[in-house]
Design an enzyme around this catalytic site. Structure first.
Site, short mmCIF file in Angstrom:
data_model
loop_
_atom_site.label_atom_id
_atom_site.label_comp_id
_atom_site.label_asym_id
_atom_site.label_seq_id
_atom_site.Cartn_x
_atom_site.Cartn_y
_atom_site.Cartn_z
N GLY A 470 0.85 -1.17 0.17
CA GLY A 470 0.23 -0.07 0.01
C GLY A 470 0.84 1.27 0.01
NE ARG A 627 16.25 14.21 -6.57
CZ ARG A 627 16.94 14.93 -7.26
NH1 ARG A 627 16.12 16.16 -7.78
NH2 ARG A 627 18.06 15.04 -7.39
CG ASN A 630 4.40 9.06 -6.79
OD1 ASN A 630 3.69 10.24 -6.92
ND2 ASN A 630 3.61 8.27 -7.21
CD GLN A 637 3.91 5.22 2.38
OE1 GLN A 637 2.70 4.76 2.55
NE2 GLN A 637 4.59 4.60 2.88
N GLY A 716 8.06 5.91 4.91
CA GLY A 716 6.92 5.15 5.28
C GLY A 716 6.52 5.51 6.95
CD GLU A 717 8.65 2.35 9.92
OE1 GLU A 717 8.34 1.56 10.84
OE2 GLU A 717 9.28 2.14 9.17
MO1 MOS Z 1 7.78 -1.75 9.75
S1 MOS Z 1 7.28 -1.58 11.71
O1 MOS Z 1 9.65 -1.78 10.10
O2 MOS Z 1 7.35 -3.24 9.36
#
Ligand code: MOS
Length: 752
Positions: A470, A627, A630, A637, A716-717
């Site tokens: 995702g 950079r 997208n 995200q 992502g985090e």
């Molecule tokens: Mo993620 S919590 O590094 O899968």
């Protein structure tokens, strides 16, 4: 048509397939003669199975097999080597020991899913039970051990002449001490965990959601006792993961083992309730943060201690100060320490900024408390303690624009209009207030490989066995391939999500993008070099005998000596169907730098003074993530990360019943996650400052395509790190109540 899609808003290449339902997730795949499995799980947390009555289930309609512990027919084996520490340390259904409430004790296989489920309900199990260890207060505690990145879970830095962190705190003008607690939380991906196994002789094809397809396949081969090359894992579409699909679980090999024993394909789909005990959780956690500072808020001593859980079967050994408190602020004295309580509860797993989100909630709340104690504005306090070198290693960052995040965020959010006095803003029955927090997340390097193929139809295929759960990873591969080859996006086919592809970067720790993009660049560069070599060495080529240096590649076309030809035509002319190159990296980082992404969150909440209900009304996040590949998926995200933060701050928790070891909120009616009504428009800014070090030199843009690093970092985090603290800090500003025990539910605010 812009020359490159990098940095633009690109729709997901798989978006249409997903919204039309054409994308097949693990549970969607069909197989001839498919049989269906259903698990029976334990109703006690610790003990020994004394008997499982399967007679009624065996007599039920459509039932093909009932496998019950201790089950001799499944032929499963231990996992050894590097994966061993990441999987459960027992074989499912193999023995009669119960290690946690909700462990699989039997599995029914039937002609239909309904028949399997009905028959499973007819099974009764008896136990000799023992009292489970369920509380973080239970001894023994063990050190958390080295962090996943190898550094110790206990770190101390003291200025010359300082005897201990306690001495440093005692010598500080202002000391803030705060203790934090959070219950177990869960990944709760939308897609249920499903596994389909189809054998062909001694080869097995498995459809399952995986964050690291190659490691998942390797683990399956070990569990099943077959050669690694005989397992193919297909994981093309994955409906969320967030840590819960990092690696296989104890139930994962069961349908494959049953399929082998039965001689038919078998599919297992976990129920939502089963996912709460069989696919991990974010561990329960207590944290104590002590900050010592001068009267104007300059840190002198920082201490961060934590106690989390170590389930007996498999654990994510939480070290919440790692990459948060041990990295974010300049301080001459620092101590972090993490320990774990050994508990008889379901296995835990990394989740959504596994250390960093919980760790930053504690640190960034304590920083807000220090702002209150010193009377220094929270943004100014962070600027005063800004670190230009890593506080433990002393190394510089590869790229750091955190101060700009604060400045841009404060401006956009209108931070200066804030009242620092709690409870000073009222709108009818609503108290409102604002808070902020910083974000930091490590940019881990990971091994990876990417294959590029130039085809004679003038398209290219970019292949790497990453998982896109995702995140937009598949689109990232296409965008970076189009950039590196100078092709329009629709002439680049990304191939991902298959363990037989070149091994992709793990989709964990926000690292797939920065591990993958430079390898796409390298493989594309090598393909262009190979194309030129072919052009001058193949007798059928019009450039035969020339020097490769006379040729130039641009936008899919080879130019030189007064001629031009697309690469596809050149391949057709020389009779070669494709050029294939492979780029690989061991994932080594430049040891002269530390690598992190950064961010700043600004939040406004409204708290109802009669019901205690908290509504997040405004949110601005500014992220320094290198950079941007997208812009559309990247924004998505970061928004998703903030939504995780809303869940963390206000909604998500599972209560463990201490006497029974049962997780009591294990449904989506009782385990609350944010819905659209809980989420305001989230204002996201990405600074888009390429990282000049992390993935190799950036170049000045004058080079031929395929030769420059893009300087991307994963994102992502980072959106979820600090966002819960920003919400809690805003709740304090609105109400004057400091809630250190998340989620901040109405009962904790109702006496307003
Ligand atoms: Mo993620 S919590 O590094 O899968």
């Amino acid at each position: 048509m812009p020359r490159t899609p990098v940095g633009r808003e690109t729709d997901r290449v798989d978006g249409r397939l997903k919204v039309t339902g054409a994308a097949e997730y693990s549970g969607d795949y069909r197989a001839t003669d498919l049989a269906h499995a259903h698990l029976v799980t334990s109703t006690v947390a610790r003990g020994t199975i004394t008997g499982i009555d399967t007679a009624a289930a065996l007599a039920a309609p459509g039932v093909l097999r009932v496998y019950a512990a201790p089950e001799p027919r499944l032929n499963l084996y231990p996992i050894t080597g590097p994966l061993a520490g990441f999987v459960e340390n027992y074989l499912p259904l193999k023995d009669t020991e119960v290690r946690f409430h909700g462990q699989a004790v039997a599995m029914v296989v039937a002609e239909t899913p309904e028949q399997a489920r009905d028959a499973a309900a007819l099974i009764t199990t008896t136990y000799d039970t023992r009292p489970p260890r369920t509380s973080l207060a239970d001894e023994p505690h063990v050190p958390a051990g080295p962090t996943l990145s190898g550094s110790p879970s206990s770190v101390e830095v003291l200025a010359p002449g300082v005897g201990s962190i306690d001495d440093a705190l005692a010598a500080s003008d202002v000391v803030v001490e705060a203790e934090f607690h959070q219950n177990i939380q869960h990944h709760v991906a939308m897609e249920p965990h499903a596994i389909l196994a189809v054998w062909d002789g001694d080869r097995v094809t498995i459809h399952a959601g995986a964050q690291i397809p190659a490691a998942f396949a390797l683990g399956m081969s070990q569990r099943l006792g077959v050669l690694p090359q005989n397992v193919q894992l297909i994981s093309k579409y994955v409906g969320g993961a967030f840590g819960a699909r990092v690696i296989l679980w104890s139930d994962t090999p069961l349908p494959a083992a049953a399929a082998r024993e039965l001689g038919r394909p078998v599919r297992l789909v976990l129920t939502r309730e089963q996912m709460f005990t069989l696919t991990g959780h974010r561990p329960e956690l207590t944290q104590t943060v002590r900050l010592g500072a001068s009267r104007d808020g300059v840190l002198n001593a920082v201490s961060h201690r934590s106690v989390s859980e170590r389930p007996t079967t498999v654990a994510f050994p939480m070290t919440p100060a790692h990459n948060t408190t041990d990295a974010l602020y300049r301080t001459p004295n620092l101590h972090v320490h993490a320990e774990l309580a050994v508990l008889d509860i379901p296995g835990s797993r990394a989740m959504r900024g596994p250390n960093e989100a919980p760790g930053s909630f504690a640190l960034e709340t304590a920083m807000d408390e220090l702002a209150v104690a010193t009377g220094v504005d929270p943004v100014e306090l962070r600027l005063r303690n800004h670190a230009t070198a890593h506080p433990v290693s002393g190394l510089p960052w590869s790229s750091k624009h955190l101060e700009e995040c604060y400045r841009v965020g404060a401006e956009r959010f209108g931070w200066s209009a804030r009242s620092a006095t709690p409870r000073s803003r009222v709108d009818g029955q609503w108290l409102y207030g604002t808070g902020m927090a910083a974000a930091i997340y490590p940019a881990h390097r990971r091994p990876a490989s990417v294959r590029v193929r130039l085809l004679d139809d003038d398209t290219a295929v970019v292949s790497t066995g990453i998982s896109d759960f995702g995140t937009g990873g598949q689109t990232m591969v296409a965008v970076s391939g189009a950039d590196a080859l100078g092709l329009p996006l629709d002439r680049v086919t990304p191939e991902i999500g298959d363990s037989l592809l070149p091994q992709g970067a793990p989709a964990v720790g926000s690292s797939a993008t920065h591990a993958t993009v430079p390898l796409v660049v390298n493989a594309a560069r090598d393909a262009i070099t190979e194309l030129k070599r072919l052009a001058v060495t193949d007798e059928a080529s019009p450039w035969y005998g020339a020097s490769a240096d006379d040729l130039r590649y641009e936008r899919g076309i080879v130019h030189g000596l007064g001629r031009s030809m697309t690469f596809g035509r050149l391949l057709r002319v020389v009779g070669s169907p494709a050029i294939t190159t492979l780029a690989e990296s061991a994932g080594d980082a430049d040891p002269g730098y530390v690598h992190h992404s950064f961010g700043a969150h600004f939040c406004e909440v409204r708290v109802n003074r009669f019901t205690g209900e908290t509504r997040v009304s405004r949110f601005t996040t500014v992220a320094d993530v290198g950079r941007v590949i997208n812009a559309k998926a990247a924004r998505s995200q970061l928004v998703g990360g903030v939504i995780f933060g809303i869940g963390h701050a206000l909604l998500e928790e599972n209560h463990l019943e201490l006497t029974t070891g049962r997780l009591t909120n294990s449904t989506l009616a009782d385990y609350l996650v944010p819905v659209n009504a809980d989420v305001p428009d989230i204002d996201v800014v990405m600074l888009d400052r390429p990282d000049p070090v992390l993935t190799g030199p950036l170049g000045d843009g004058s080079e031929e395509v395929g030769t420059r690093s893009l300087g991307a970092r994963g994102l992502g985090e980072i959106g979820t790190v600090g966002s819960a603290a920003a919400i809690g800090n805003a709740v304090y500003n609105a109400t004057g109540v400091r809630v250190r025990n998340v989620p901040i539910t109405p009962d904790k605010l109702i006496s307003l």
